[in-house]
Design a protein around this motif. Structure first.
Motif, PDB file in Angstrom:
ATOM      1  N   LYS A   1       0.828  -1.206   0.000  1.00 19.09           N
ATOM      2  CA  LYS A   1       0.000   0.000   0.000  1.00 19.09           C
ATOM      3  C   LYS A   1       0.862   1.256   0.000  1.00 19.09           C
ATOM      4  O   LYS A   1       0.555   2.254  -0.674  1.00 19.09           O
ATOM      5  N   GLU A   2       1.988   1.205   0.746  1.00 21.15           N
ATOM      6  CA  GLU A   2       2.903   2.343   0.841  1.00 21.15           C
ATOM      7  C   GLU A   2       4.081   2.218  -0.115  1.00 21.15           C
ATOM      8  O   GLU A   2       4.980   3.066  -0.114  1.00 21.15           O
ATOM      9  N   SER A   3       4.108   1.143  -0.921  1.00 20.51           N
ATOM     10  CA  SER A   3       5.158   0.910  -1.932  1.00 20.51           C
ATOM     11  C   SER A   3       6.558   0.985  -1.337  1.00 20.51           C
ATOM     12  O   SER A   3       7.452   1.648  -1.874  1.00 20.51           O
ATOM     13  N   ARG A   4       6.795   0.279  -0.246  1.00 18.16           N
ATOM     14  CA  ARG A   4       8.114   0.287   0.394  1.00 18.16           C
ATOM     15  C   ARG A   4       8.421  -1.080   0.999  1.00 18.16           C
ATOM     16  O   ARG A   4       7.519  -1.912   1.170  1.00 18.16           O
ATOM     17  N   TYR A   5       9.710  -1.300   1.274  1.00 17.28           N
ATOM     18  CA  TYR A   5      10.117  -2.534   1.927  1.00 17.28           C
ATOM     19  C   TYR A   5      11.234  -2.269   2.920  1.00 17.28           C
ATOM     20  O   TYR A   5      11.963  -1.264   2.825  1.00 17.28           O
ATOM     21  N   VAL A   6      11.373  -3.172   3.879  1.00 18.35           N
ATOM     22  CA  VAL A   6      12.445  -3.122   4.874  1.00 18.35           C
ATOM     23  C   VAL A   6      13.034  -4.523   4.958  1.00 18.35           C
ATOM     24  O   VAL A   6      12.304  -5.496   5.161  1.00 18.35           O
ATOM     25  N   SER A   7      14.342  -4.625   4.788  1.00 20.25           N
ATOM     26  CA  SER A   7      15.016  -5.917   4.822  1.00 20.25           C
ATOM     27  C   SER A   7      16.089  -5.919   5.898  1.00 20.25           C
ATOM     28  O   SER A   7      16.973  -5.066   5.911  1.00 20.25           O
ATOM     29  N   SER A   8      15.990  -6.865   6.817  1.00 14.09           N
ATOM     30  CA  SER A   8      16.979  -7.000   7.889  1.00 14.09           C
ATOM     31  C   SER A   8      17.975  -8.081   7.508  1.00 14.09           C
ATOM     32  O   SER A   8      17.597  -9.228   7.261  1.00 14.09           O
ATOM     33  N   ASN A   9      19.269  -7.714   7.455  1.00 19.33           N
ATOM     34  CA  ASN A   9      20.330  -8.644   7.051  1.00 19.33           C
ATOM     35  C   ASN A   9      21.480  -8.611   8.035  1.00 19.33           C
ATOM     36  O   ASN A   9      21.979  -7.539   8.389  1.00 19.33           O
ATOM     37  N   ASP A  10      21.908  -9.793   8.461  1.00 17.33           N
ATOM     38  CA  ASP A  10      23.089  -9.915   9.317  1.00 17.33           C
ATOM     39  C   ASP A  10      24.230 -10.415   8.436  1.00 17.33           C
ATOM     40  O   ASP A  10      24.303 -11.591   8.098  1.00 17.33           O
ATOM     41  N   ILE A  11      25.118  -9.500   8.048  1.00 11.44           N
ATOM     42  CA  ILE A  11      26.216  -9.839   7.145  1.00 11.44           C
ATOM     43  C   ILE A  11      27.546  -9.527   7.813  1.00 11.44           C
ATOM     44  O   ILE A  11      27.765  -8.431   8.330  1.00 11.44           O
ATOM     45  N   PHE A  12      28.444 -10.512   7.820  1.00  9.83           N
ATOM     46  CA  PHE A  12      29.774 -10.353   8.411  1.00  9.83           C
ATOM     47  C   PHE A  12      29.680  -9.903   9.871  1.00  9.83           C
ATOM     48  O   PHE A  12      30.507  -9.133  10.354  1.00  9.83           O
ATOM     49  N   GLY A  13      28.634 -10.384  10.570  1.00  5.78           N
ATOM     50  CA  GLY A  13      28.487 -10.068  11.981  1.00  5.78           C
ATOM     51  C   GLY A  13      27.920  -8.688  12.255  1.00  5.78           C
ATOM     52  O   GLY A  13      27.846  -8.274  13.414  1.00  5.78           O
ATOM     53  N   LYS A  14      27.478  -7.981  11.221  1.00 11.13           N
ATOM     54  CA  LYS A  14      26.914  -6.646  11.401  1.00 11.13           C
ATOM     55  C   LYS A  14      25.496  -6.619  10.858  1.00 11.13           C
ATOM     56  O   LYS A  14      25.219  -7.132   9.784  1.00 11.13           O
ATOM     57  N   GLN A  15      24.602  -6.005  11.641  1.00 16.40           N
ATOM     58  CA  GLN A  15      23.198  -5.955  11.263  1.00 16.40           C
ATOM     59  C   GLN A  15      22.903  -4.720  10.425  1.00 16.40           C
ATOM     60  O   GLN A  15      23.219  -3.595  10.797  1.00 16.40           O
TER      61      GLN A  15
ATOM     62  N   GLU B   1       7.287  -5.117  11.323  1.00 17.80           N
ATOM     63  CA  GLU B   1       8.372  -4.526  10.543  1.00 17.80           C
ATOM     64  C   GLU B   1       9.692  -4.581  11.313  1.00 17.80           C
ATOM     65  O   GLU B   1       9.744  -4.175  12.479  1.00 17.80           O
ATOM     66  N   PRO B   2      10.784  -5.108  10.707  1.00 18.60           N
ATOM     67  CA  PRO B   2      12.091  -5.126  11.378  1.00 18.60           C
ATOM     68  C   PRO B   2      12.524  -3.719  11.757  1.00 18.60           C
ATOM     69  O   PRO B   2      12.220  -2.748  11.041  1.00 18.60           O
ATOM     70  N   ALA B   3      13.235  -3.595  12.880  1.00 19.56           N
ATOM     71  CA  ALA B   3      13.600  -2.258  13.360  1.00 19.56           C
ATOM     72  C   ALA B   3      15.060  -2.134  13.792  1.00 19.56           C
ATOM     73  O   ALA B   3      15.527  -1.030  14.068  1.00 19.56           O
ATOM     74  N   LYS B   4      15.804  -3.257  13.861  1.00 18.27           N
ATOM     75  CA  LYS B   4      17.177  -3.211  14.361  1.00 18.27           C
ATOM     76  C   LYS B   4      18.181  -3.277  13.212  1.00 18.27           C
ATOM     77  O   LYS B   4      18.022  -4.048  12.272  1.00 18.27           O
ATOM     78  N   GLY B   5      19.240  -2.476  13.324  1.00 20.52           N
ATOM     79  CA  GLY B   5      20.309  -2.496  12.341  1.00 20.52           C
ATOM     80  C   GLY B   5      20.643  -1.118  11.818  1.00 20.52           C
ATOM     81  O   GLY B   5      19.888  -0.158  12.007  1.00 20.52           O
TER      82      GLY B   5
END
Length: 272
Positions: free
Chosen positions: A106-120, A230-234
């Protein structure tokens, strides 16, 4: 004509669902691999063995929890890696393991949470408005009548495979790729697996020429209501900035391999 029929069908189906409509879809991925290894670089039969291992490596299951406008998509189950006990080490960068993808159509947006190389990292960006070509072709997936839609994208492949410590020169190739999706207006959500969506119904199958995502199970309005949070950390970054960080890390680690549309990389090590 096909657009009018689908829109009428969606209006009818929408009228049957309340605003608290929810669902769960389980997808299974399967991949086709084409390793560019010269005969002098690998022992006889090695290419077929590696292809079989990589196909198994990328057989995964994903879960999509969805409502009318929101969804959460993440890996449900990783099948056993057959290469782990055969002296082959596979390093996959940015393959989506551990990723939690939230979409708000509806708001045409996305949020992706990724833990890469030990960093969020917390990727926040706008959903692309892809132009699909709708067709009259249909087929059934499970109990759902699905319609076929296609679109073309330009992809880039970079290949580099390490065998016995010797790294071959990276090869880059541009090509036009056809994306084929099968969606059902009977589930009136403009969503699908991973970043796919934008069609008048839930995508139950999608193929990009290399990978197929197929819906194996659907539960509509489950007894235990799904939680879409919705993911919020990182560290907050855009998709473009995240891709730059990933590419830099890959360069630092000297890992290059087949990646398409920002899908990361692979390094294969044999005998070490």
């Amino acid at each position: 004509m096909i657009r009018i029929m689908i829109l009428l069908m969606m209006l009818f189906v929408n009228s049957l669902f309340a605003q608290d409509f929810q669902g769960v879809a389980i997808y299974q991925s399967s991949s086709k691999m084409d390793l560019d290894i010269g005969e002098s670089a690998a022992p006889s039969g090695m290419k077929e063995q590696l292809e079989a291992m990589l196909i198994k490596q990328f057989q995964k299951e994903y879960r999509l929890d969805f409502s009318i406008h929101e969804s959460i998509y993440q890996e449900e189950k990783q099948l056993e890696n057959p290469a782990s006990n055969q002296g082959v080490k596979m390093i996959v960068i940015g393959s989506g393991g551990g990723e939690v993808l939230y979409k708000n159509t509806k708001e045409s947006r996305y949020v992706s949470s990724n833990d890469i190389f030990g960093k969020q990292f917390l990727i926040k960006d706008t959903l692309r408005k892809n132009k699909w070509e709708l067709t009259n072709e249909t087929k059934k997936i499970g109990n759902y009548l699905c319609y076929k839609a296609t679109r073309k994208v330009e992809s880039i492949e970079i290949r580099n495979i390490t065998i016995n410590g010797e790294k071959e020169k990276a090869k880059e190739k541009k090509k036009e790729q056809l994306i084929t999706a099968w969606y059902t207006p009977l589930i009136p959500v403009s969503n699908g697996p991973s970043m796919y969506g934008g069609l008048p119904g839930l995508i139950l199958e999608v193929n990009d020429g290399k990978q197929t995502m197929l819906c194996k199970k659907i539960v509509i309005n489950p007894k235990n209501k799904v939680t879409i949070k919705e993911p919020a950390k990182g560290k907050v970054v855009t998709q473009e900035r995240f891709n730059e960080i990933m590419n830099k890390k890959i360069e630092e680690m000297k890992i290059h391999s087949s990646h398409r549309s920002g899908d990361g990389g692979i390094e294969i090590k044999i005998g070490g």
